[in-house]
Motif scaffolding. Structure first.
Motif, PDB file in Angstrom:
ATOM      1  N   ASN A  55      51.204  54.532  21.386  1.00 24.44           N
ATOM      2  CA  ASN A  55      50.174  55.574  21.391  1.00 24.44           C
ATOM      3  C   ASN A  55      49.887  56.117  22.797  1.00 24.44           C
ATOM      4  O   ASN A  55      48.760  56.038  23.290  1.00 24.44           O
ATOM      5  CB  ASN A  55      48.888  55.059  20.754  1.00 24.44           C
ATOM      6  N   LEU A  56      50.898  56.678  23.427  1.00 27.93           N
ATOM      7  CA  LEU A  56      50.683  57.404  24.679  1.00 27.93           C
ATOM      8  C   LEU A  56      49.989  58.719  24.354  1.00 27.93           C
ATOM      9  O   LEU A  56      50.455  59.492  23.523  1.00 27.93           O
ATOM     10  CB  LEU A  56      52.010  57.678  25.380  1.00 27.93           C
ATOM     11  N   GLN A  57      48.841  58.978  25.010  1.00 30.82           N
ATOM     12  CA  GLN A  57      48.059  60.173  24.750  1.00 30.82           C
ATOM     13  C   GLN A  57      47.669  60.863  26.047  1.00 30.82           C
ATOM     14  O   GLN A  57      47.511  60.221  27.081  1.00 30.82           O
ATOM     15  CB  GLN A  57      46.800  59.841  23.954  1.00 30.82           C
TER      16      GLN A  57
ATOM     17  N   PRO B 194      49.374  70.045  31.387  1.00 26.91           N
ATOM     18  CA  PRO B 194      48.780  69.828  32.705  1.00 26.91           C
ATOM     19  C   PRO B 194      49.065  71.011  33.632  1.00 26.91           C
ATOM     20  O   PRO B 194      50.043  71.740  33.445  1.00 26.91           O
ATOM     21  CB  PRO B 194      49.488  68.563  33.198  1.00 26.91           C
ATOM     22  N   ALA B 195      48.188  71.194  34.628  1.00 26.11           N
ATOM     23  CA  ALA B 195      48.394  72.245  35.623  1.00 26.11           C
ATOM     24  C   ALA B 195      49.128  71.657  36.821  1.00 26.11           C
ATOM     25  O   ALA B 195      48.947  70.487  37.176  1.00 26.11           O
ATOM     26  CB  ALA B 195      47.060  72.840  36.051  1.00 26.11           C
ATOM     27  N   VAL B 196      49.966  72.453  37.429  1.00 23.62           N
ATOM     28  CA  VAL B 196      50.738  71.986  38.575  1.00 23.62           C
ATOM     29  C   VAL B 196      49.781  71.540  39.685  1.00 23.62           C
ATOM     30  O   VAL B 196      48.757  72.174  39.956  1.00 23.62           O
ATOM     31  CB  VAL B 196      51.702  73.089  39.058  1.00 23.62           C
ATOM     32  N   ASN B 197      50.072  70.369  40.273  1.00 27.30           N
ATOM     33  CA  ASN B 197      49.327  69.771  41.385  1.00 27.30           C
ATOM     34  C   ASN B 197      47.942  69.255  41.003  1.00 27.30           C
ATOM     35  O   ASN B 197      47.202  68.790  41.877  1.00 27.30           O
ATOM     36  CB  ASN B 197      49.188  70.755  42.558  1.00 27.30           C
TER      37      ASN B 197
ATOM     38  N   PRO C 296      45.637  66.388  39.268  1.00 29.65           N
ATOM     39  CA  PRO C 296      45.711  65.008  38.755  1.00 29.65           C
ATOM     40  C   PRO C 296      45.435  64.983  37.245  1.00 29.65           C
ATOM     41  O   PRO C 296      44.422  65.504  36.787  1.00 29.65           O
ATOM     42  CB  PRO C 296      44.609  64.289  39.538  1.00 29.65           C
ATOM     43  N   THR C 297      46.354  64.400  36.498  1.00 29.68           N
ATOM     44  CA  THR C 297      46.255  64.371  35.033  1.00 29.68           C
ATOM     45  C   THR C 297      46.379  62.931  34.558  1.00 29.68           C
ATOM     46  O   THR C 297      47.290  62.218  34.971  1.00 29.68           O
ATOM     47  CB  THR C 297      47.366  65.232  34.407  1.00 29.68           C
ATOM     48  N   THR C 298      45.467  62.506  33.693  1.00 34.76           N
ATOM     49  CA  THR C 298      45.427  61.124  33.236  1.00 34.76           C
ATOM     50  C   THR C 298      46.005  60.998  31.830  1.00 34.76           C
ATOM     51  O   THR C 298      45.667  61.775  30.931  1.00 34.76           O
ATOM     52  CB  THR C 298      43.985  60.590  33.250  1.00 34.76           C
ATOM     53  N   TYR C 299      46.882  59.998  31.655  1.00 33.86           N
ATOM     54  CA  TYR C 299      47.448  59.666  30.359  1.00 33.86           C
ATOM     55  C   TYR C 299      47.058  58.224  30.014  1.00 33.86           C
ATOM     56  O   TYR C 299      46.981  57.359  30.887  1.00 33.86           O
ATOM     57  CB  TYR C 299      48.968  59.830  30.367  1.00 33.86           C
ATOM     58  N   THR C 300      46.808  57.989  28.720  1.00 32.69           N
ATOM     59  CA  THR C 300      46.313  56.696  28.244  1.00 32.69           C
ATOM     60  C   THR C 300      47.336  56.063  27.306  1.00 32.69           C
ATOM     61  O   THR C 300      47.939  56.752  26.480  1.00 32.69           O
ATOM     62  CB  THR C 300      44.974  56.870  27.504  1.00 32.69           C
ATOM     63  N   VAL C 301      47.511  54.756  27.418  1.00 35.63           N
ATOM     64  CA  VAL C 301      48.428  54.031  26.550  1.00 35.63           C
ATOM     65  C   VAL C 301      47.741  52.764  26.060  1.00 35.63           C
ATOM     66  O   VAL C 301      46.941  52.148  26.780  1.00 35.63           O
ATOM     67  CB  VAL C 301      49.751  53.690  27.300  1.00 35.63           C
ATOM     68  N   ASP C 302      48.012  52.386  24.807  1.00 31.69           N
ATOM     69  CA  ASP C 302      47.452  51.170  24.220  1.00 31.69           C
ATOM     70  C   ASP C 302      48.437  50.020  24.378  1.00 31.69           C
ATOM     71  O   ASP C 302      49.645  50.179  24.131  1.00 31.69           O
ATOM     72  CB  ASP C 302      47.138  51.379  22.742  1.00 31.69           C
ATOM     73  N   MET C 303      47.917  48.868  24.766  1.00 29.32           N
ATOM     74  CA  MET C 303      48.729  47.662  24.967  1.00 29.32           C
ATOM     75  C   MET C 303      48.136  46.522  24.153  1.00 29.32           C
ATOM     76  O   MET C 303      46.910  46.404  24.010  1.00 29.32           O
ATOM     77  CB  MET C 303      48.767  47.302  26.457  1.00 29.32           C
TER      78      MET C 303
ATOM     79  N   TYR D 283      45.235  51.396  29.033  1.00 31.51           N
ATOM     80  CA  TYR D 283      45.497  51.636  30.448  1.00 31.51           C
ATOM     81  C   TYR D 283      45.535  53.136  30.706  1.00 31.51           C
ATOM     82  O   TYR D 283      46.156  53.899  29.951  1.00 31.51           O
ATOM     83  CB  TYR D 283      46.826  51.008  30.864  1.00 31.51           C
ATOM     84  N   ASP D 284      44.868  53.562  31.761  1.00 34.25           N
ATOM     85  CA  ASP D 284      44.899  54.950  32.203  1.00 34.25           C
ATOM     86  C   ASP D 284      45.816  55.062  33.413  1.00 34.25           C
ATOM     87  O   ASP D 284      45.722  54.257  34.358  1.00 34.25           O
ATOM     88  CB  ASP D 284      43.500  55.440  32.588  1.00 34.25           C
ATOM     89  N   MET D 285      46.669  56.079  33.388  1.00 32.29           N
ATOM     90  CA  MET D 285      47.578  56.338  34.509  1.00 32.29           C
ATOM     91  C   MET D 285      47.495  57.811  34.876  1.00 32.29           C
ATOM     92  O   MET D 285      47.600  58.677  34.006  1.00 32.29           O
ATOM     93  CB  MET D 285      49.005  55.939  34.141  1.00 32.29           C
ATOM     94  N   THR D 286      47.300  58.090  36.143  1.00 30.34           N
ATOM     95  CA  THR D 286      47.087  59.455  36.614  1.00 30.34           C
ATOM     96  C   THR D 286      48.267  59.915  37.465  1.00 30.34           C
ATOM     97  O   THR D 286      48.743  59.170  38.343  1.00 30.34           O
ATOM     98  CB  THR D 286      45.787  59.547  37.429  1.00 30.34           C
ATOM     99  N   HIS D 287      48.719  61.132  37.203  1.00 30.52           N
ATOM    100  CA  HIS D 287      49.867  61.685  37.923  1.00 30.52           C
ATOM    101  C   HIS D 287      49.660  63.178  38.134  1.00 30.52           C
ATOM    102  O   HIS D 287      49.066  63.869  37.283  1.00 30.52           O
ATOM    103  CB  HIS D 287      51.152  61.450  37.131  1.00 30.52           C
ATOM    104  N   SER D 288      50.133  63.696  39.252  1.00 30.39           N
ATOM    105  CA  SER D 288      50.116  65.137  39.536  1.00 30.39           C
ATOM    106  C   SER D 288      51.551  65.652  39.517  1.00 30.39           C
ATOM    107  O   SER D 288      52.386  65.207  40.320  1.00 30.39           O
ATOM    108  CB  SER D 288      49.480  65.422  40.900  1.00 30.39           C
ATOM    109  N   PHE D 289      51.842  66.561  38.602  1.00 32.37           N
ATOM    110  CA  PHE D 289      53.168  67.171  38.551  1.00 32.37           C
ATOM    111  C   PHE D 289      53.294  68.190  39.678  1.00 32.37           C
ATOM    112  O   PHE D 289      52.420  69.045  39.859  1.00 32.37           O
ATOM    113  CB  PHE D 289      53.397  67.841  37.193  1.00 32.37           C
TER     114      PHE D 289
END
Length: 406
Positions: A77-79, A84-87, A89-96, A140-146
């Motif tokens: 369940n990656l959500q 996302p907008a370029v540059n 920070p965008t957060t994605y959530t996954v269940d573990m 878990y939340d993971m944040t990335h900027s494309f």
């Protein structure tokens, strides 16, 4: 049926013939004694009949015991946003979930957000694993900027050296469209309830819908480059390969008539789409940007497929006017002009919709395309690198036509 854990071969245990009512069934599963897997298969001769839908309630084992290996982390369940907008920070959530018998300790594993790449998948970011006991669940939340606009496939995977079952280490894949700078996301509507009629009914062989979005709800002008719906798929798996056409236009109509003609509308999408299990976003990128200067926006969704598909629900908002209309059928509906027998159902609802509009650096590009002899070349598609414009159709010329081309 059961699957032998060593050979992987499925074998029958028993055959049941359910009625139209819920009933309790007792099944002897001694044939599957040992470390094996139990499963259920529903078979029917006519999936469109009432008997074609088989629903199971609780499955209760009287003597079997669930078997767990010592070390096993499950991800699913990656959500997160599909746009996302370029540059940014965008957060994605996954269940573990720790489905191993042993407790996994802090920093003994990590969760990685990955991007698919033909040259080798790329790690975008990661999260340190926390101490988790047997059957405990975490998010878990993971944040990335494309760093660049474009289309990407991302997923999450667990990195745990002791894991004894790697088949459940990877999540679903999200397809994301990173928006270029200057793109404004315009939100129209908030969810009041779910509907399986608009913008499309995935379980019908033919489905059409039209929705009008009042100009004062948009409150902006520029180049429309896409839109986004929101859906929930409560089925046991994804609903895939749904062919969809989307037309966009501007109108002064304030409510949906019997059927709004598509003569002045533009086909902006014609492809198949997939709906993942769970609640997600459904983004439609426009193959041709729409220069929106005002008036109400009308969106027309046409869907057709052969065979049987499951139903997906969409977020809708209740409104005071008949801003949406729809029709479904098991038989052919002409996408350009439904026949007089096609009844259009009116709805005091709109699908919750986010429009994407480029309001910065908007202008025109003109020029001429020549052949090798210096003559104007008709019917050429011109791609514009670094933008969301896929192609611009040039004007078709006769021998005495002007030699200008868009």
């Amino acid at each position: 049926i059961y699957k032998d854990a060593n050979t992987g071969v499925w074998s029958p245990i028993d055959i049941l013939f359910p009625t139209l009512n819920y009933e309790n069934y007792m099944v002897d599963i001694s044939a599957a004694a040992g470390l094996n897997y139990i499963g259920f298969v529903a078979q029917c001769t006519d999936p469109w009949s009432w008997g074609g839908e088989i629903t199971m309630d609780d499955v209760i084992g009287i003597s079997p015991m669930l078997y767990f290996v010592d070390d096993d982390i499950q991800l699913r369940n990656l959500q997160g946003t599909a746009t996302p907008a370029v540059n940014d920070p965008t957060t994605y959530t996954v269940d573990m979930k720790n489905i191993g018998l042993n407790t996994v300790t802090y920093n003994s594993y990590s969760i990685k957000l990955m991007q698919k790449d033909p040259k080798g998948d790329i790690e975008l970011t990661s999260a340190i694993g926390l101490t988790t006991t047997h059957l405990q669940q975490r998010s878990y939340d993971m944040t990335h900027s494309f760093q660049a606009s474009g289309e990407y496939d991302i997923y999450a995977v667990v990195d745990y050296d002791a894991d004894m079952d790697v088949t459940n280490d990877t999540t679903n894949t999200l397809h994301v469209w990173v928006q270029i700078s200057g793109t404004e996301e315009i939100e129209v509507g908030t969810e009041d309830e779910l509907s399986y009629w608009i913008p499309t009914r995935t379980s019908s062989n033919y489905s059409i819908s039209q929705t009008i979005y009042p100009e004062n709800w948009i409150n902006a002008t520029g180049a429309l480059t896409g839109l986004k719906y929101f859906y929930t798929n409560n089925n046991f798996g994804p609903v895939e390969e749904i062919p969809v056409k989307l037309y966009i236009g501007a109108t002064t109509e304030t409510y949906v008539p019997a059927f709004y003609p598509i003569d002045d509308m533009t086909l902006v999408f014609d492809d198949t789409v997939d709906f993942l299990q769970g609640s997600h976003e459904f983004y439609i990128p426009f193959s041709v940007p729409i220069n929106y200067t005002g008036d109400n926006i009308i969106a027309y969704v046409y869907q057709h497929h052969d065979g049987w598909k499951q139903t997906v629900d969409f977020s809708v908002q209740n409104v005071d006017d008949t801003l949406s209309g729809w029709a479904t059928s098991f038989y052919y509906i002409n996408p350009e002009k439904p026949d007089s027998g096609t009844y259009i159902n009116k709805e005091l609802q709109i699908p919750v919709t986010n429009f994407f509009m480029n309001t910065a650096g908007f202008g025109e590009i003109t020029g001429t395309v020549y052949d090798e002899n210096g003559n104007p070349f008709p019917g050429v598609d011109v791609t514009i690198d670094g933008t969301t414009v896929v192609a611009v159709n040039c004007l078709l010329y006769t021998s005495d036509a002007a030699d200008e081309c868009c």
